[in-house]
Write an enzyme that holds these catalytic residues in place. Structure first.
Site, PDB file in Angstrom:
ATOM      1  CB  ALA A 187      -0.883  -0.004   1.242  1.00 30.47           C
ATOM      2  N   GLY A 195       0.555  -5.206   0.587  1.00 33.79           N
ATOM      3  CA  GLY A 195      -0.631  -5.277  -0.272  1.00 33.79           C
ATOM      4  C   GLY A 195      -0.330  -5.926  -1.625  1.00 33.79           C
ATOM      5  CD  GLU A 230      -2.428  -7.896   2.541  1.00 28.47           C
ATOM      6  OE1 GLU A 230      -2.095  -6.726   2.239  1.00 28.47           O
ATOM      7  OE2 GLU A 230      -3.063  -8.166   3.563  1.00 28.47           O
ATOM      8  CD  GLU A 249       1.567  -5.777   5.514  1.00 30.58           C
ATOM      9  OE1 GLU A 249       2.403  -6.647   5.869  1.00 30.58           O
ATOM     10  OE2 GLU A 249       0.841  -5.896   4.525  1.00 30.58           O
TER      11      GLU A 249
HETATM   12  N1  COA Z   1       4.531   3.276  -0.400  1.00 28.15           N
HETATM   13  C1  COA Z   1       4.943   4.463  -0.866  1.00 28.15           C
HETATM   14  N2  COA Z   1       6.126   4.654  -1.479  1.00 28.15           N
HETATM   15  C2  COA Z   1       6.928   3.598  -1.624  1.00 28.15           C
HETATM   16  C3  COA Z   1       6.569   2.319  -1.156  1.00 28.15           C
HETATM   17  C4  COA Z   1       5.309   2.178  -0.519  1.00 28.15           C
HETATM   18  N3  COA Z   1       4.863   1.002  -0.078  1.00 28.15           N
HETATM   19  N4  COA Z   1       7.578   1.465  -1.441  1.00 28.15           N
HETATM   20  C5  COA Z   1       8.518   2.185  -2.060  1.00 28.15           C
HETATM   21  N5  COA Z   1       8.143   3.471  -2.172  1.00 28.15           N
HETATM   22  C6  COA Z   1       8.863   4.585  -2.800  1.00 28.15           C
HETATM   23  C7  COA Z   1      10.013   5.063  -1.942  1.00 28.15           C
HETATM   24  O1  COA Z   1       9.552   5.946  -0.938  1.00 28.15           O
HETATM   25  C8  COA Z   1      10.865   5.735  -2.964  1.00 28.15           C
HETATM   26  O2  COA Z   1      10.285   6.997  -3.288  1.00 28.15           O
HETATM   27  P1  COA Z   1      11.209   8.322  -3.439  1.00 28.15           P
HETATM   28  O3  COA Z   1      12.161   8.002  -4.563  1.00 28.15           O
HETATM   29  O4  COA Z   1      10.238   9.395  -3.762  1.00 28.15           O
HETATM   30  O5  COA Z   1      11.910   8.486  -2.120  1.00 28.15           O
HETATM   31  C9  COA Z   1      10.691   4.847  -4.197  1.00 28.15           C
HETATM   32  O6  COA Z   1       9.482   4.145  -3.988  1.00 28.15           O
HETATM   33  C10 COA Z   1      11.809   3.840  -4.370  1.00 28.15           C
HETATM   34  O7  COA Z   1      11.919   3.085  -3.175  1.00 28.15           O
HETATM   35  P2  COA Z   1      13.285   2.932  -2.343  1.00 28.15           P
HETATM   36  O8  COA Z   1      12.923   2.664  -0.927  1.00 28.15           O
HETATM   37  O9  COA Z   1      14.188   4.085  -2.618  1.00 28.15           O
HETATM   38  O10 COA Z   1      13.895   1.618  -3.033  1.00 28.15           O
HETATM   39  P3  COA Z   1      14.903   0.576  -2.372  1.00 28.15           P
HETATM   40  O11 COA Z   1      15.356  -0.304  -3.483  1.00 28.15           O
HETATM   41  O12 COA Z   1      15.927   1.270  -1.558  1.00 28.15           O
HETATM   42  O13 COA Z   1      13.998  -0.279  -1.341  1.00 28.15           O
HETATM   43  C11 COA Z   1      12.046  -1.531  -0.677  1.00 28.15           C
HETATM   44  C12 COA Z   1      12.958  -1.091  -1.843  1.00 28.15           C
HETATM   45  C13 COA Z   1      10.885  -2.290  -1.280  1.00 28.15           C
HETATM   46  C14 COA Z   1      12.833  -2.438   0.267  1.00 28.15           C
HETATM   47  C15 COA Z   1      11.554  -0.276   0.110  1.00 28.15           C
HETATM   48  O14 COA Z   1      11.061   0.664  -0.820  1.00 28.15           O
HETATM   49  C16 COA Z   1      10.464  -0.563   1.092  1.00 28.15           C
HETATM   50  O15 COA Z   1      10.730  -1.077   2.175  1.00 28.15           O
HETATM   51  N6  COA Z   1       9.192  -0.210   0.747  1.00 28.15           N
HETATM   52  C17 COA Z   1       8.084  -0.348   1.646  1.00 28.15           C
HETATM   53  C18 COA Z   1       7.585  -1.777   1.670  1.00 28.15           C
HETATM   54  C19 COA Z   1       6.440  -1.911   2.683  1.00 28.15           C
HETATM   55  O16 COA Z   1       6.606  -1.714   3.875  1.00 28.15           O
HETATM   56  N7  COA Z   1       5.254  -2.291   2.162  1.00 28.15           N
HETATM   57  C20 COA Z   1       4.092  -2.498   2.993  1.00 28.15           C
HETATM   58  C21 COA Z   1       3.272  -1.277   3.074  1.00 28.15           C
HETATM   59  S1  COA Z   1       1.847  -1.474   4.137  1.00 28.15           S
END
Ligand code: COA
Length: 258
Positions: free
Chosen positions: A65, A109, A112, A132
């Site tokens: 999400a 999500g 999911e 989460e």
């Molecule tokens: N919601 C909103 N933005 C997200 C996102 C999410 N779930 N997942 C990634 N992004 C965004 C980042 O904020 C970043 O945006 P920015 O460039 O404007 O700062 C962009 O996507 C790239 O992500 P980044 O974190 O820089 O890539 P990474 O390769 O370093 O890490 C992940 C990848 C997937 C490990 C990391 O993005 C992450 O942990 N995302 C969240 C996953 C999560 O918790 N999902 C469950 C949500 S309920």
């Protein structure tokens, strides 16, 4: 409709691509709304037999999400954002098979969403998780309910309580994905299977999906009786008559979907 979810048709297969690669295809309200609108259109489109869901770019299927939308929300705001119909439920009830083509991060999500599809095919490079817990949250798209039915209680607990990511190979081992293929072959392999399925009778596919889905919600005694009734229902269709006749005449069936 904007271009947050793109639709491309390949024969009888509709490919829906979640198109926010700069945000790793995180699910925001626009994605959810557009996905529902596409699914409604596809449901009524007789030219389409199967739906494939994927994410834009090489890095991510769906990274969960959109966390930005959570900030400052009250429980009531969040409840409003989670109003029905929800994409996760619509996938399960959708009358045509839905295949997740998982090209990268498949988190929260996203995991999911994939779990709500009928089949999951992943690139070797894909990673899976329910992170989460690291946000002070729990899965809210059916993860605590659908995942145990797919991979069992213990493996679900591991993902949900640890928030750890697992590889595509591990996801395959525990039954979270059905096939793992080299990233360069993901599209070809997925479309191969999707096209094969889409060439079957749409009516029989619908009944078959309903029967298998019923096993998620029914006790075994009730389920096998329901299967028997659905099997007998097939005897009312033109496609059953055609399928049996074609076999006996040693030719390929010509499905009409009736
Ligand atoms: N919601 C909103 N933005 C997200 C996102 C999410 N779930 N997942 C990634 N992004 C965004 C980042 O904020 C970043 O945006 P920015 O460039 O404007 O700062 C962009 O996507 C790239 O992500 P980044 O974190 O820089 O890539 P990474 O390769 O370093 O890490 C992940 C990848 C997937 C490990 C990391 O993005 C992450 O942990 N995302 C969240 C996953 C999560 O918790 N999902 C469950 C949500 S309920």
């Amino acid at each position: 409709m904007t271009d947050t979810v793109l639709r491309q048709d390949e024969g009888r297969v509709a490919i829906l691509t979640i198109n926010r690669p700069d945000k790793l295809n995180a699910l925001n309200q626009a994605v959810r709304d557009e996905m529902l609108a596409h699914l409604e259109a596809i449901e009524n489109d007789d030219a389409i037999g199967v739906v494939v869901i994927t994410g834009a770019g090489a890095k991510s299927f769906v990274a969960g999400a959109d966390i930005g939308e959570f900030e400052g929300r009250s429980p009531l705001d969040q409840r409003e954002a989670m109003r029905f119909p929800r994409i996760f439920d619509v996938m399960g009830e959708f009358p045509k098979p839905v295949i997740a083509m998982i090209n990268g991060f498949c988190l929260g999500g996203g995991c999911e969403l994939a779990s709500s599809c009928d089949l999951r095919i992943a690139a070797e490079t894909a990673r899976f998780g329910q992170p989460e817990i690291n946000l002070g949250l729990i899965p809210g798209g059916g993860g605590t309910q659908r995942l145990p039915r797919l991979i069992g209680l213990g493996q679900t607990m591991k993902l949900v309580l640890s928030g750890d990511m697992i590889s595509a190979q591990e996801a395959h081992r525990i039954g979270l994905v059905d096939d793992v293929v080299p990233a360069a072959e993901l599209r070809r392999k997925t479309l191969e299977l999707a096209s094969k399925i889409a060439a079957k009778s749409p009516l029989t596919l619908r009944i078959a999906k309903e029967a298998v889905r019923a096993s998620w919600r029914m006790a075994i005694e009730e389920g096998v009786r329901y299967e028997r009734d659905l099997f007998c229902l097939c005897f009312s269709t033109e496609d059953k008559k055609e399928g049996v006749k074609a076999f006996l005449e040693k030719r390929k069936p010509a499905w009409t979907g009736r």
